[in-house]
Design an enzyme around this catalytic site. Structure first.
Site, short mmCIF file in Angstrom:
data_model
loop_
_atom_site.label_atom_id
_atom_site.label_comp_id
_atom_site.label_asym_id
_atom_site.label_seq_id
_atom_site.Cartn_x
_atom_site.Cartn_y
_atom_site.Cartn_z
N HIS A 140 0.84 -1.19 0.00
CA HIS A 140 0.00 0.00 0.00
C HIS A 140 0.88 1.25 0.00
O HIS A 140 1.82 1.35 0.80
CB HIS A 140 -0.93 0.00 1.21
CG HIS A 140 -2.05 -0.98 1.07
ND1 HIS A 140 -1.94 -2.28 1.50
CD2 HIS A 140 -3.29 -0.86 0.54
CE1 HIS A 140 -3.07 -2.92 1.24
NE2 HIS A 140 -3.90 -2.08 0.66
N LYS A 568 -14.35 4.90 5.77
CA LYS A 568 -14.72 5.91 4.77
C LYS A 568 -16.23 5.94 4.57
O LYS A 568 -16.82 6.99 4.38
CB LYS A 568 -13.99 5.60 3.45
CG LYS A 568 -14.15 6.66 2.38
CD LYS A 568 -13.02 6.62 1.37
CE LYS A 568 -13.02 5.33 0.59
NZ LYS A 568 -14.07 5.27 -0.43
#
EC number: 4.1.1.31
Length: 900
Positions: A140, A568
């Protein structure tokens, strides 16, 4: 932040180290930068408002001076990080040498608690035999620093402890010169990447951690484990409970550049690193074991190895251990050559070991002979560490998971069905999909034909699975053990992957029963998916076919939980509670069907992506959810911070093991009040969604954060967003969190919490009392508040308001920022009320001290970033402004020690 917090006598050495490094940096600036830059940096160190100081000075600076000032602020953050890391290690050593017992999070303390809790040796051994802890390194894109810069930092970190040992001025001057030289190299090196990383670059970066750290840290940690357990439980043995895993080269979710070729490249690089390590250790053993047959007895097994040795030197005739080691090295290097690795062996090459187990067996023959014949100390040194290393690392060094989006798997299945003349897979409902997949999985007939031309996507996907099968055959069965389904939403997603495994020889059907070589791992990552995890898995457990599949994999089902997308979607409070509820439900479901569960936590480095201290996070899991089995992702800047140094790596891995064992053997904890937490989650979710669905919010976010510039930072090989940015759900979680950290709002980690607490407690003192009681006694709620406190201490609403000024629609921005500012006020007040304190970080002196050191330079970097973003928005093609924004992003990330 109160600077007096640095006056503690325990921090005297830290203050001295920081001053020493700062002086070196000022020496450099006097030589390399203008007097105005030097004077500005000096003023920053004592300024109460460094962002305002930057605003005042910036008009006086030309481009070169602006560049130098930005770079200097970033370097100050870096050297203070180094001083802190050295101090942490210093305090740990002082603690251990003083004989005060283990600190919280250490195995020494965990074993003490087990003993105090009346755990007997048999129960401890049983738990160890069923324990599996894996830190999984991912690619990532959250490491903003180049490997070159990290290497400079490591060199300074290695030198700095010498300062305390310098006994005279000459020694100190020599040390100063060495560090000055490194800083000059760092100053003259580009901080930012000029080219996008490739997947192979990411693979190489991941591999580099092993010779730098893990090859030393893991054997040392296992030795410490053995000492700690056997001190309290003499008969307990420590199996291979801890391993390092990875995704780098096998994670193709959202990354079109990961392929069968990158998977093969990854394992070649893994094997190259681990075989070089083995060769080096065997060479050292060869030098350390010149034992003469005239002086010691030797077991027949070792004599048999010696008789086959390629080492024919006359002087070795009476040294059977050396001759045996030469034989072992020649066979090990024979395997390296068979794997296509270009490395030599001074004894030549013999028949390759067929497996790591054969290699291990020969090493154990040496060990047994030494122990049997009075040389136990030699058996328990380097040889024991090498045996443990081979047992843990094998020929593959670390296993890689495969990962792909459920929809991509379904596309391949649909095409296979189409060319085989079967039903239109995409037009089927869920029940029909399951039936069609189970039909194809029940017999051996393949759907794939080599005589048909398939789409690039289908060929690409099948090639990766085929390559994984070949890699398992060559490097060992443990090389690839998991295939993860991201965005898993329904049972057919698991069955579709099973069909692809069958088509590529990784799943066989024998007498109607499946036997798989790879674990099928669903990843539940959105709020909706987490709520649906139990129904999906119950459907699977009711299938006899799937039950047989699990039997072939030891009756263990791994479930991956995603922290980023759920946060999120719903904000920190709702995400945390949904994850907790999902785990509670899964624990009961797995008990009902008598299946062992292993949870894989997809945590990021930041609180907004599930980050925070691992020890507290593991202990905060629901009772029964750990049970000795846990995997946790580690990424980007977290890998650097935790594992790039052997001492740090050992300490952080020890914490993972300690927490896992405590949560498994001493799981005496009560769950939080479900209604109270649900109410808190519901109200928090309402306010969070009101903000992010506001019609002006997406424009506000895009205009008042460096999100667009982050996308051009060349952090990783995969794209920053899945589609053109028009909705929050189209944005990846990492740049979403990264951007909020840069503009100092950290919004994903707290928004909605204050309004929820205020709403629930208004006119209801019993609710406030209940929340305060949870804050004192419940591990789940304590971890949530602790993480939130750390984030809010780094939040600066005044600086954030400067970013709001970047909006192209000031009136609309005023409304959005007004909502954020008011929620920040409420959340900070609620947090202090529940913690019953008047200041943040009152009980976290270490973080308070850390921020106090770096805040002047951090705030200055934010001030520079706002100014450069303003310039860049007016002049989009200004390369200097873009470079300055990139440098400030780098520096702010260093100052916060977080990205995404």
């Amino acid at each position: 932040m109160q600077l007096h917090i640095l006056n503690n006598p325990k921090d005297a050495a830290l203050a001295a180290d920081a001053e020493f490094l700062k002086q070196s940096l000022f020496n450099l600036l006097h030589e390399e930068a203008s007097p105005l830059v030097v004077e500005t940096v000096k003023l920053l160190s004592t300024s109460d408002d460094s962002a305002a100081l930057i605003e005042k000075v910036l008009p006086q600076l030309d481009e070169q001076q602006t560049h130098d000032l930005t770079l200097a602020c970033g370097l100050f953050a870096q050297i203070l990080n180094i001083a802190e890391d050295v101090h942490h290690e210093r305090r740990r050593q002082i603690h251990e040498e003083a004989g005060r017992g283990g600190a919280e999070g250490s195995l020494t303390e965990t074993v003490r608690r087990l003993k105090a809790g009346k755990a007997d040796g048999k129960s401890v051994q049983r738990q160890l035999d069923n324990t599996s802890v894996t830190a999984v390194l991912t690619a990532h894109p959250t490491e903003v620093q180049r490997q070159t810069v990290l290497n400079f930092n490591r060199r300074i970190r290695a030198l700095l402890p010498q300062r305390e040992r310098c006994t005279n001025a000459d020694a100190l001057a020599r040390l100063r010169r060495e560090i000055d030289t490194i800083l000059l190299g760092l100053w003259q090196t580009s901080e930012t990447r000029r080219h996008k990383l490739s997947v192979n670059d990411e693979i190489n970066n991941g591999v580099s951690i092993f010779p730098m750290s893990f090859f030393e840290a893991l054997p040392k940690l296992y030795r410490k484990m053995e000492h700690d357990f056997q001190t309290a439980y003499p008969d307990v043995r420590v199996p291979d409970i801890l391993k390092i895993g990875g995704w780098i080269g096998g994670d193709r979710d959202g990354n079109p550049f990961v392929s069968a070729e990158t998977l093969r490249f990854a394992f070649r690089r893994h094997a190259d690193a681990v075989f070089r390590f083995y060769r080096g250790e065997l060479d050292k053993l060869y030098r350390e074991l010149p034992l003469s047959i005239r002086r010691v007895k030797v077991n027949g097994d070792v004599m048999a190895l010696s008789d086959k040795s390629p080492d024919e030197e006359t002087a070795r005739a009476e040294e059977p251990y050396r001759r045996a080691i030469a034989y072992i090295m020649a066979r090990a290097m024979g395997k390296a050559r068979a794997l296509g690795l270009g490395m030599g062996c001074k004894f030549g090459f013999l028949e390759p070991y067929a497996s790591a187990q054969e290699f291990l067996d020969d090493l154990k023959k040496l060990q047994h002979s030494l122990i049997d014949n009075g040389s136990r100390l030699l058996a328990e040194g380097r040889l024991a560490d090498l045996i443990r290393s081979v047992s843990v690392f094998g020929f593959h060094m670390m296993p890689l998971d495969l990962r792909q989006h459920a929809g991509k798997h379904a596309d391949v299945v649909a095409e296979l069905f189409q060319h085989a003349g079967l039903e239109d897979y995409n037009s089927l409902n869920e029940e029909q999909k399951q039936a069609a997949l189970l039909r194809e999985l029940s017999h051996q007939r393949p759907l794939y034909s080599p005589f048909i031309t398939y789409s690039d996507h289908t060929r690409h996907e099948l090639a990766i699975f085929n390559e994984a099968r070949k890699i398992k055959d060559e490097f060992g069965e443990d090389a690839v053990t998991q295939s993860i389904i991201s965005n898993c939403e329904q049972p057919s997603d698991l069955l579709a992957l099973a069909l692809l495994l069958k088509e590529t020889g990784l799943l066989a059907v024998e007498n109607g029963k499946p036997k798989s070589r790879i674990n099928i791992v669903p990843l539940f990552e959105t709020i909706e998916a987490l709520e649906n995890a139990c129904p999906v898995m119950e459907t699977m457990f009711r299938l006899d076919w799937y039950g047989a599949l699990l039997e072939s994999r030891g009756n263990i089902q791994e479930i991956m939980l995603g922290y980023s997308d759920s946060n999120k979607d719903g904000g920190y409070v709702t995400s945390s509670w949904c994850l907790y509820q999902a785990e509670l439900g899964l624990v009961e479901l797995f008990k009902k069907y008598d299946v062992r569960m292993r949870l894989f936590h997809g945590r990021g480095g930041s609180v907004g992506r599930g980050g925070g201290p691992s020890y507290q996070a593991i202990l905060a899991q629901p009772a029964g959810s750990v049970a000795g089995q846990i995997r946790i992702t580690e990424q980007g800047e977290v890998i650097t911070a935790k594992y790039a140094d052997p001492g740090n790596a050992q300490r952080n891995l020890e914490t993972l093991v300690a927490a896992t064992l405590e949560a498994s053997i001493l799981p005496d904890k009560k769950d939080p009040d479900a209604k109270l937490m649900q109410d808190l989650s519901d109200v928090s979710f309402k306010y969070y969604r009101e903000l992010i669905t506001h019609p002006d919010f997406i424009d506000y976010f895009l205009q008042t954060s460096p999100i667009q510039e982050i996308a051009t930072l060349n952090l990783g090989s995969r794209p920053a967003s899945r589609k053109t940015l028009a909705r929050i759900q189209d944005l990846r979680a990492i740049p979403w969190v990264f951007s909020w950290m840069q503009n100092r709002l950290m919004l994903p980690a707290w928004y909605g919490f204050g309004s929820a607490v205020e709403t629930l407690c208004e006119g209801n003192p019993d609710t406030l009392a209940a929340l305060r009681e949870h804050a004192q006694s419940n591990p789940f709620f304590q971890a949530m508040l602790s993480n939130m406190e750390q984030v809010m201490a780094k939040t600066d609403i005044t600086l954030a308001e400067n970013y709001a000024g970047l909006s192209e629609s000031p009136d609309k921005a005023k409304v959005i920022f007004g909502m954020i500012k008011e929620e920040y006020r409420r959340s900070r007040k609620a947090l202090l009320d529940l913690l019953q304190t008047e200041e943040l970080l009152r009980d976290n002196r270490s973080l308070a001290r850390s921020l106090a050191l770096r805040i002047p330079y951090l705030n200055a970097l934010n001030g520079l970033q706002v100014a450069m973003l303003k310039r860049l928005r007016k002049e989009p093609d200004n390369p200097h402004a873009l470079l300055m924004v990139h440098l400030t992003i780098n520096g702010v990330a260093q100052g916060l020690r977080n990205t995404g």
